[in-house]
Design a protein around this motif. Structure first.
Motif, short mmCIF file in Angstrom:
data_model
loop_
_atom_site.label_atom_id
_atom_site.label_comp_id
_atom_site.label_asym_id
_atom_site.label_seq_id
_atom_site.Cartn_x
_atom_site.Cartn_y
_atom_site.Cartn_z
N TYR A 112 -16.10 -50.97 21.08
CA TYR A 112 -15.27 -51.58 22.12
C TYR A 112 -15.16 -52.82 21.72
N LEU B 48 -21.81 -41.42 19.98
CA LEU B 48 -21.35 -40.40 21.15
C LEU B 48 -22.02 -39.34 21.09
N SER C 258 -12.56 -47.20 32.10
CA SER C 258 -13.49 -47.51 31.06
C SER C 258 -13.81 -46.72 29.87
N ASP C 259 -13.15 -45.67 29.68
CA ASP C 259 -13.02 -44.95 28.32
C ASP C 259 -12.04 -45.60 27.19
N SER D 264 -22.68 -38.55 25.02
CA SER D 264 -22.74 -39.62 25.89
C SER D 264 -21.53 -39.69 26.74
N TYR D 265 -21.73 -40.06 27.95
CA TYR D 265 -20.48 -40.53 28.85
C TYR D 265 -19.49 -39.36 29.18
N LYS E 205 -12.76 -34.77 26.74
CA LYS E 205 -13.41 -35.12 28.09
C LYS E 205 -12.42 -34.70 29.18
#
Lengths: 113, 117
Positions: free
Chosen positions: A39, A47, A84-85, A60-61, A78
């Motif tokens: 980020y 990840l 937010s990705d 993750s996520y 995904k």
């Protein structure tokens, strides 16, 4: 020598759609493969990884990646993207030796609301 | 849990000056690494260490030096700074023992943004 290619500088996806960030690699031995996310103005966050075992790894996520030995690929996926990705994603490889990771140039993932 | 801590976060250096970037980790990891990140270039390995007292060169070691006197600390020294060393520097650590789910994962600090002018 090992190398990683991320062929897309940027990937744009609408929120809620599936996403794929591509990665191919070259390594002399058995690959250790990783995905990291960065980020703005932050360090890299782990990840997921593939060392051995199932070709589909979950991280993750809600991210996952599929190891394909014949195509020497490790694409990040995904099922449903979130705003937010949006970040910079790095694929990395090493051949199990003692030295550090070899990173791709990174792919900017932009998720549009 | 502090993880990997880097200081300073930002620094401006004049050409020819020297400085040390600090890195410390509290996870008892055996391996530590220094990378530099340049725009559009990914991360390049500068130096790495497999344990206290042992260091080795990475892909881009010229202009840098390291030492590893303790498990926790892995400082990066820039001698005679040049504009080409303007970059973001990341320190990382990992555990490469015999077992553990987090084996081989590198954990990164927040980075040091360095400008050489």
């Amino acid at each position: 020598a090992q190398s990683v290619a991320q062929p897309e500088d940027q990937v744009n996806v609408a929120e809620g759609n599936p996403l794929t960030v591509k990665c191919t690699y070259s390594v002399s031995g058995n690959p250790y493969l990783f995905w990291y996310v960065q980020y703005p103005n932050r360090g890299l966050q782990f990840l997921l990884k593939y060392i051995t075992g199932d070709n589909l790894v979950k991280g993750s996520y809600g991210f996952e990646a599929e190891f394909n030995k014949s195509q020497t690929s490790f694409h990040l996926k995904k099922p449903s993207a979130l705003v937010s990705d949006s970040a910079l994603y790095f694929c990395a490889v090493r051949d199990g030796g003692a030295d550090g990771l070899t990173f791709g140039k990174g792919t900017h993932l932009i998720i549009q609301p | 849990n502090a993880g990997v801590t880097q200081t300073p976060k930002f620094h401006i250096l004049k050409i020819g000056q020297s400085m040390t970037l600090q890195c410390t980790q509290d996870m008892n990891h055996n391996y530590m690494y220094w990378y530099r990140q340049d725009p559009g270039m990914g991360l390049k390995l500068i130096y790495y260490s497999v344990g206290a007292g042992i260091t080795d060169k990475g892909e881009v070691p010229n202009g840098y030096n390291v030492s590893r006197s303790t498990t926790e600390d892995f400082p990066l020294r820039l001698e005679l700074a040049a504009p080409s060393q303007t970059s973001v520097y990341f320190c990382a650590s990992s555990y490469t023992g015999l077992a553990g789910g987090n084996k081989n994962i590198q954990y990164f600090g927040a980075g040091t943004r360095l400008s050489v002018l």
